[in-house]
Design an enzyme around this catalytic site. Structure first.
Site, PDB file in Angstrom:
ATOM      1  N   TYR A  57      12.711 -18.356  26.652  1.00 34.29           N
ATOM      2  CA  TYR A  57      12.275 -18.731  27.997  1.00 34.29           C
ATOM      3  C   TYR A  57      13.176 -18.100  29.042  1.00 34.29           C
ATOM      4  O   TYR A  57      14.259 -17.595  28.740  1.00 34.29           O
ATOM      5  CB  TYR A  57      12.229 -20.254  28.169  1.00 34.29           C
ATOM      6  CG  TYR A  57      13.589 -20.916  28.253  1.00 34.29           C
ATOM      7  CD1 TYR A  57      14.216 -21.097  29.470  1.00 34.29           C
ATOM      8  CD2 TYR A  57      14.244 -21.370  27.113  1.00 34.29           C
ATOM      9  CE1 TYR A  57      15.466 -21.698  29.556  1.00 34.29           C
ATOM     10  CE2 TYR A  57      15.478 -21.972  27.181  1.00 34.29           C
ATOM     11  CZ  TYR A  57      16.094 -22.130  28.410  1.00 34.29           C
ATOM     12  OH  TYR A  57      17.326 -22.719  28.484  1.00 34.29           O
ATOM     13  N   CYS A  58      12.717 -18.121  30.291  1.00 35.82           N
ATOM     14  CA  CYS A  58      13.478 -17.597  31.424  1.00 35.82           C
ATOM     15  C   CYS A  58      13.098 -18.410  32.658  1.00 35.82           C
ATOM     16  O   CYS A  58      12.767 -19.585  32.536  1.00 35.82           O
ATOM     17  CB  CYS A  58      13.213 -16.106  31.619  1.00 35.82           C
ATOM     18  SG  CYS A  58      11.489 -15.693  31.984  1.00 35.82           S
ATOM     19  N   ARG A  59      13.111 -17.803  33.827  1.00 35.29           N
ATOM     20  CA  ARG A  59      12.759 -18.547  35.037  1.00 35.29           C
ATOM     21  C   ARG A  59      11.241 -18.635  35.218  1.00 35.29           C
ATOM     22  O   ARG A  59      10.712 -19.676  35.597  1.00 35.29           O
ATOM     23  CB  ARG A  59      13.392 -17.907  36.284  1.00 35.29           C
ATOM     24  CG  ARG A  59      13.120 -18.679  37.573  1.00 35.29           C
ATOM     25  CD  ARG A  59      13.750 -18.055  38.789  1.00 35.29           C
ATOM     26  NE  ARG A  59      13.372 -16.671  39.006  1.00 35.29           N
ATOM     27  CZ  ARG A  59      12.238 -16.265  39.566  1.00 35.29           C
ATOM     28  NH1 ARG A  59      11.346 -17.145  39.969  1.00 35.29           N
ATOM     29  NH2 ARG A  59      11.992 -14.983  39.716  1.00 35.29           N
ATOM     30  N   GLY A  61       8.847 -16.665  32.924  1.00 36.96           N
ATOM     31  CA  GLY A  61       8.103 -16.253  31.740  1.00 36.96           C
ATOM     32  C   GLY A  61       8.016 -14.751  31.590  1.00 36.96           C
ATOM     33  O   GLY A  61       7.626 -14.255  30.538  1.00 36.96           O
ATOM     34  N   VAL A  85      11.726 -22.122  32.288  1.00 38.20           N
ATOM     35  CA  VAL A  85      12.660 -23.197  31.956  1.00 38.20           C
ATOM     36  C   VAL A  85      12.115 -24.540  32.433  1.00 38.20           C
ATOM     37  O   VAL A  85      12.245 -25.553  31.752  1.00 38.20           O
ATOM     38  CB  VAL A  85      14.074 -22.925  32.532  1.00 38.20           C
ATOM     39  CG1 VAL A  85      14.058 -22.809  34.057  1.00 38.20           C
ATOM     40  CG2 VAL A  85      15.065 -23.984  32.093  1.00 38.20           C
TER      41      VAL A  85
END
Length: 95
Positions: A57-59, A61, A85
């Site tokens: 995951y990230c901020r 996608g 996230v």
């Protein structure tokens, strides 16, 4: 295929945050490991040795989508883009 929610609750799933260390320090999914997207290819062999399902995951996608593609190109199969996230934190709150 399991849903992201099911994967997150599975103790056999490894969760990886592909954001920067600074972003990770400000907020992250409990139990997640931080491997920035720029370093994901260098860590592919060790991730593969885990022999687990991997949720990235990230901020938003986008970076986790790139990391998912990189790991799949490196031969990993059970790799999933968890997206944001905030989405994952929300999923973890829902029973």
């Amino acid at each position: 295929m399991k849903t992201i929610k099911e994967l997150l609750r599975d103790p056999e799933t490894k969760i990886i945050d592909v954001r920067s260390p600074m972003e990770f320090a400000s907020e992250h999914v409990p139990g997640a490991e931080n491997i920035p997207v720029e370093q994901i290819s260098a860590h592919a062999a060790e991730i593969k040795k885990l022999n687990k399902k991997i949720v990235l995951y990230c901020r938003s996608g986008a970076r986790s989508g790139m990391a998912t593609s990189i790991l799949k190109q490196e031969g990993l199969e059970n790799v999933y883009n968890g997206g944001s996230v905030y989405d994952l934190l929300f999923e973890l709150q829902i029973k």
